[in-house]
Design a protein around this motif. Structure first.
Motif, PDB file in Angstrom:
ATOM      1  N   PHE A 555     -23.268  29.811   5.427  1.00  6.01           N
ATOM      2  CA  PHE A 555     -22.212  29.334   4.533  1.00  6.01           C
ATOM      3  C   PHE A 555     -22.556  27.953   3.977  1.00  6.01           C
ATOM      4  O   PHE A 555     -22.241  27.645   2.822  1.00  6.01           O
ATOM      5  N   ASP A 556     -23.218  27.138   4.794  1.00  9.03           N
ATOM      6  CA  ASP A 556     -23.661  25.829   4.315  1.00  9.03           C
ATOM      7  C   ASP A 556     -24.647  26.009   3.159  1.00  9.03           C
ATOM      8  O   ASP A 556     -24.577  25.307   2.142  1.00  9.03           O
ATOM      9  N   ASP A 561     -26.301  26.181  -2.647  1.00 10.81           N
ATOM     10  CA  ASP A 561     -26.717  26.984  -3.801  1.00 10.81           C
ATOM     11  C   ASP A 561     -26.156  26.427  -5.100  1.00 10.81           C
ATOM     12  O   ASP A 561     -26.781  26.509  -6.162  1.00 10.81           O
ATOM     13  N   LEU A 562     -24.963  25.889  -5.023  1.00 11.13           N
ATOM     14  CA  LEU A 562     -24.278  25.399  -6.217  1.00 11.13           C
ATOM     15  C   LEU A 562     -24.641  23.953  -6.540  1.00 11.13           C
ATOM     16  O   LEU A 562     -24.305  23.461  -7.618  1.00 11.13           O
ATOM     17  N   VAL A 563     -25.316  23.279  -5.625  1.00 12.19           N
ATOM     18  CA  VAL A 563     -25.531  21.837  -5.767  1.00 12.19           C
ATOM     19  C   VAL A 563     -27.003  21.449  -5.719  1.00 12.19           C
ATOM     20  O   VAL A 563     -27.488  20.657  -6.540  1.00 12.19           O
ATOM     21  N   ASP A 564     -27.758  22.004  -4.752  1.00 10.47           N
ATOM     22  CA  ASP A 564     -29.130  21.556  -4.509  1.00 10.47           C
ATOM     23  C   ASP A 564     -29.921  22.725  -3.916  1.00 10.47           C
ATOM     24  O   ASP A 564     -29.745  23.081  -2.744  1.00 10.47           O
ATOM     25  N   ALA A 565     -30.809  23.332  -4.708  1.00 14.75           N
ATOM     26  CA  ALA A 565     -31.530  24.531  -4.277  1.00 14.75           C
ATOM     27  C   ALA A 565     -32.403  24.269  -3.057  1.00 14.75           C
ATOM     28  O   ALA A 565     -32.512  25.120  -2.163  1.00 14.75           O
ATOM     29  N   SER A 571     -31.103  25.244   4.647  1.00 13.90           N
ATOM     30  CA  SER A 571     -30.009  25.813   5.444  1.00 13.90           C
ATOM     31  C   SER A 571     -30.287  27.265   5.784  1.00 13.90           C
ATOM     32  O   SER A 571     -30.071  27.711   6.920  1.00 13.90           O
ATOM     33  N   TYR A 572     -30.783  28.033   4.819  1.00 15.05           N
ATOM     34  CA  TYR A 572     -31.055  29.450   5.069  1.00 15.05           C
ATOM     35  C   TYR A 572     -32.223  29.628   6.042  1.00 15.05           C
ATOM     36  O   TYR A 572     -32.217  30.537   6.884  1.00 15.05           O
ATOM     37  N   GLU A 573     -33.238  28.777   5.922  1.00  9.61           N
ATOM     38  CA  GLU A 573     -34.357  28.875   6.859  1.00  9.61           C
ATOM     39  C   GLU A 573     -33.893  28.569   8.281  1.00  9.61           C
ATOM     40  O   GLU A 573     -34.335  29.225   9.239  1.00  9.61           O
ATOM     41  N   ARG A 574     -33.001  27.579   8.422  1.00 11.89           N
ATOM     42  CA  ARG A 574     -32.460  27.279   9.754  1.00 11.89           C
ATOM     43  C   ARG A 574     -31.623  28.448  10.256  1.00 11.89           C
ATOM     44  O   ARG A 574     -31.697  28.810  11.440  1.00 11.89           O
ATOM     45  N   ALA A 575     -30.853  29.094   9.380  1.00  9.09           N
ATOM     46  CA  ALA A 575     -30.061  30.263   9.779  1.00  9.09           C
ATOM     47  C   ALA A 575     -30.976  31.393  10.228  1.00  9.09           C
ATOM     48  O   ALA A 575     -30.701  32.075  11.222  1.00  9.09           O
ATOM     49  N   LEU A 576     -32.082  31.580   9.511  1.00  7.12           N
ATOM     50  CA  LEU A 576     -33.026  32.637   9.882  1.00  7.12           C
ATOM     51  C   LEU A 576     -33.638  32.362  11.256  1.00  7.12           C
ATOM     52  O   LEU A 576     -33.755  33.267  12.092  1.00  7.12           O
ATOM     53  N   GLU A 577     -33.996  31.124  11.511  1.00 10.46           N
ATOM     54  CA  GLU A 577     -34.548  30.755  12.822  1.00 10.46           C
ATOM     55  C   GLU A 577     -33.557  31.064  13.939  1.00 10.46           C
ATOM     56  O   GLU A 577     -33.928  31.618  14.990  1.00 10.46           O
ATOM     57  N   SER A 610     -34.024  30.919  -7.130  1.00 10.53           N
ATOM     58  CA  SER A 610     -33.423  29.852  -7.918  1.00 10.53           C
ATOM     59  C   SER A 610     -34.361  28.664  -8.076  1.00 10.53           C
ATOM     60  O   SER A 610     -34.333  27.975  -9.091  1.00 10.53           O
ATOM     61  N   SER A 611     -35.206  28.454  -7.073  1.00 10.65           N
ATOM     62  CA  SER A 611     -36.145  27.323  -7.141  1.00 10.65           C
ATOM     63  C   SER A 611     -37.456  27.706  -7.816  1.00 10.65           C
ATOM     64  O   SER A 611     -38.387  26.894  -7.867  1.00 10.65           O
ATOM     65  N   GLY A 612     -37.562  28.954  -8.303  1.00  8.17           N
ATOM     66  CA  GLY A 612     -38.754  29.383  -9.017  1.00  8.17           C
ATOM     67  C   GLY A 612     -39.800  30.059  -8.155  1.00  8.17           C
ATOM     68  O   GLY A 612     -40.858  30.466  -8.662  1.00  8.17           O
ATOM     69  N   GLN A 613     -39.545  30.227  -6.853  1.00  7.84           N
ATOM     70  CA  GLN A 613     -40.516  30.870  -5.952  1.00  7.84           C
ATOM     71  C   GLN A 613     -40.243  32.381  -5.940  1.00  7.84           C
ATOM     72  O   GLN A 613     -39.800  32.952  -4.946  1.00  7.84           O
ATOM     73  N   ARG A 614     -40.561  33.033  -7.064  1.00 12.86           N
ATOM     74  CA  ARG A 614     -40.078  34.390  -7.287  1.00 12.86           C
ATOM     75  C   ARG A 614     -40.792  35.439  -6.443  1.00 12.86           C
ATOM     76  O   ARG A 614     -40.158  36.389  -5.966  1.00 12.86           O
TER      77      ARG A 614
END
Length: 741
Positions: A555-556, A561-565, A571-577, A610-614
């Motif tokens: 959720f963080d 996502d709306l402020v800083d990619a 945050s998502y990498e930490r969630a995945l860990e 979103s950061s271009g790492q498609r």
């Protein structure tokens, strides 16, 4: 005249008249025998004249005229119309007004019976007999010639009304047996009934039903102004006048009483004072009382009359519904409140509807008129014990906790949940099973959502149900995550988070505050969303629940996502860990752990795109989709596919993107995940614009708009702007289907 009488001498003594003769005069030379002169009985005109003020109801009056006066279609049938509606809706006044309008159509006269005046005869079943006696007296029958038995009275009544068409107006009718014996004998006669709906008359006697609904605000204001004698009130005090009319909820009797009260008080009180008095629900019925030189006129008296006509079981349900925090009820609600079996519960509901105390809506749910509901609550507070009033709320909370917990399971399966205890109790029956379980669960939550929230709010006000409040709030997010209803979501999660803190459950508080951040972000309240997430992270850090901590990190990431990619990716990498750590800790045995990992990959893929790492984004999204499909989570699999489509569009592969979007839209529609479906439809529309298919794009946007409007989503305004400006031709961006989710 009579035959000539001949005397003993054979001399004619002229015509002889004997017997009874009606008429004003007889011309005769000699009259002999028993001769009685009498005038014909007067034509009865017993229906009271209507009051001086009457607004609207033109359609209903025309409807009555079509059914009761026109004789060409059914010349040999006595026509019956039943005017029904809640107490105070104006049934009596409409009947009187219509009788006055049509007096010339009934040369045999107009008879009137108000069964409310005959209540003293009801304990011995004599109200119908007494009604017949009243009508027979009006037709000229003296008491000495009135039969003693009901069937004989009815026969005589038909005979006495057989020569010319008669109108019979029956008020305060509660049963078909109060109508049938009073059907007149003359062709072209009519019976106008004011009271309960009386479906039996419609089914067996071809009676025509006319329902009186509430007046709209404009007609309500006219009626209030007319009764108050203050015809400029709406221009002089518009806000106060509108507030008074709104408090009367379109009920003519309430508007009449409020108008007369204003008339009496306006020299010493401002209308705003009356509006403030009526604004308080606890005082509203008492405020709708006016005392005049002719006595007291109270709205509650009309409700009390209907209440007194209920059986003991019906009256109890009426009171329990008055205590029920929600605004609508169905059979399941009644079973919960009363303990009755479903068949009895349905019978009781329809009995209250026949009494015009509740009304069935198009959705099959039953509702009080607002003022009737206040009377039901007053009756409950006077007649039910404090223990029973407390028990009603407990039963309601338990009912929604159980239903929402099972619905959550049917919709999301093995998602992270901290509550849901009600679904695991011994003996708890799961109503959502089989191939259509998810659809049935979503349908139930949609139907119950307003009432479930009202029960949640009542439990929160109670103060002693913290555990129940946060668990119910968490379960209800199964609906909000699929079909936004942002206002409900905000209210439920705020109450849930507060209750979790009071229950000293930092894990539950973290969960509810993280969930609360989503509707705040969707509503553009980013500062408040950030504050809730900071509190959620703090609470989660005080627990050892790895899945919870991972969920809060997700959720963080949604906020970032709306402020800083880049911060979102972190945050998502930490969630995945954390999810992978939880999987390892439990030996990959728990499906909720695998699902948590898939969700983390899904959101990480969106942030990477979103950061271009498609390319990396596609790998994470495809891995997430594969996991969701393996877990049977069609909704999340379709969302992952839609995000893949957004990346393909950004990579300038429109055909691949179109195919993926179309498949995702179909799958989301099948899952009834309408919020996400709408986002995909918008993305499809942008691609169709690029391809020059503006008509197709417009149709897609219209479908998306309808889905957003149904849930009150503010994104509807964006779609309206897109429709207004025509095709925008912009490409679908990497995040089109992710940010809107």
């Amino acid at each position: 005249m009579g035959a000539s009488e001949v005397g003993e001498t054979g001399e004619s003594r002229g015509p002889v008249l004997s017997g009874s003769v009606e008429g004003p005069a007889v011309l005769a030379r000699d009259i002999s025998g028993g001769v009685h002169f009498s005038q014909p009985p007067p034509v009865p005109l017993e229906v009271p004249l209507p009051g001086p003020v009457f607004k609207d109801r033109d359609a209903e009056r025309a409807d009555l005229k079509r059914h009761l006066v026109q004789q060409a279609e059914r010349p040999r049938q006595v026509r019956i119309s039943v005017v029904h509606g809640p107490p105070g809706a104006g049934k009596t006044e409409l009947s009187r007004r219509w009788a006055a309008d049509t007096r010339d159509s009934f040369p045999g006269g107009q008879l009137h019976v108000d069964y409310a005046d005959l209540r003293a005869y009801r304990p011995i079943g004599g109200d119908v007999a007494e009604a017949l006696r009243e009508c027979l007296r009006a037709t000229g029958v003296e008491d000495a010639h009135l039969p003693g038995e009901l069937h004989a009275l009815a026969k005589l009544f038909r005979t006495r009304t057989s020569s010319r068409p008669v109108l019979v107006v029956l008020d305060s009718v509660t049963h078909p047996a109060q109508v049938r014996p009073l059907l007149p004998g003359a062709e072209g006669s009519a019976v106008l009934v004011a009271g309960r709906r009386l479906e039996e008359l419609s089914d067996l006697d071809d009676a025509h039903a006319v329902q009186l609904t509430r007046l709209d605000a404009a007609d309500g204001l006219l009626l209030f102004a007319a009764w108050s004698g203050d015809r400029d009130v709406a221009e002089r005090e518009p806000e106060a006048a509108a507030a008074v009319v709104a408090a009367c909820a379109g009920l003519p009797l309430a508007l009449r009483i409020a108008g007369r009260k204003h008339h009496k008080q306006r020299r010493r009180r401002q209308l705003a004072e009356l509006a403030a008095e009526l604004a308080d629900e606890r005082r509203r019925l008492a405020a709708l009382t006016v005392r005049t030189t002719h006595g007291e006129h109270a709205l509650s008296a009309a409700f009390a009359l209907a209440y007194e006509g209920l059986t003991a079981e019906e009256a109890r349900l009426y009171r329990l519904l008055g205590l029920y925090p929600g605004k609508s009820a169905d059979v399941g609600t009644v079973v919960c409140l009363s303990g009755a079996d479903p068949e009895t519960a349905e019978d009781l509901l329809y009995a209250l509807e026949d009494a015009a105390l509740v009304e069935e809506g198009a959705d099959g749910r039953f509702r009080f008129h607002e003022l009737v509901g206040l009377h039901a609550r007053e009756c409950a507070e006077q007649e039910e014990s404090a223990a029973e009033r407390e028990a009603v709320l407990e039963r309601c909370v338990d009912y929604y906790m159980t239903g929402a917990a099972f619905a959550d399971l049917a919709i999301f399966g093995d998602r992270l949940r901290l509550g849901g205890d009600a679904a695991h109790r011994a003996g708890a029956a799961n109503p959502f099973q089989g191939t259509n379980a998810r659809r049935a669960a979503l349908a139930w939550l949609r139907a119950e959502r307003s009432d479930a929230l009202a029960v949640l709010q009542a439990a929160a006000r109670h103060g002693g149900m913290h555990r129940q409040v946060w668990q119910l709030a968490e379960s209800l997010t199964a609906l909000y995550l699929n079909t936004r209803y942002l206002g409900d979501w905000l209210a439920a999660c705020r109450l849930g988070a507060t209750a979790a803190a009071a229950d000293d459950r930092p894990d539950a508080e973290a969960r509810l505050r993280a969930l609360l951040s989503r509707p705040l972000c969707d509503s553009g309240e980013l500062a408040e969303a950030r504050a809730e997430l900071d509190a959620a992270l703090n609470c989660a850090g005080r627990t050892t629940n790895l899945l919870l901590r991972a969920s809060v990190q997700e959720f963080d990431g949604r906020y970032w996502d709306l402020v800083d990619a880049q911060r979102a990716i972190s945050s998502y990498e930490r969630a995945l860990e954390l999810n992978i750590e939880a999987e390892h800790a439990h030996g990959n045995e728990e499906a909720e752990h695998a699902r948590g990992t898939a969700i983390a990959r899904f959101f990480l893929g969106g942030a990477l795109a979103s950061s271009g790492q498609r390319e990396r984004a596609l790998a994470e999204l495809e891995a997430a989709e594969e996991s969701f499909r393996r877990l049977g989570d069609d909704r999340m699999a379709a969302r992952a596919l839609a995000s893949e489509a957004a990346v393909h569009a950004a990579l300038d592969a429109p055909e691949t993107a179109l195919a993926a979007y179309r498949q995702a839209a179909e799958e989301l529609r099948a899952c009834e995940a309408h919020h996400y479906e709408a986002g995909v439809l918008r993305a499809l529309a942008r691609l169709e614009d690029r391809a020059g298919e503006s008509a197709t794009a417009r149709e897609l946007r219209l479908r998306a708009l309808a889905l957003y409007e149904e849930s009150g989503n503010p994104l509807a305004e964006e779609v309206r702007e897109e429709l207004g400006s025509g095709a925008n031709g912009e490409p679908a961006g990497d995040r089109a289907a992710v940010v809107e989710g």
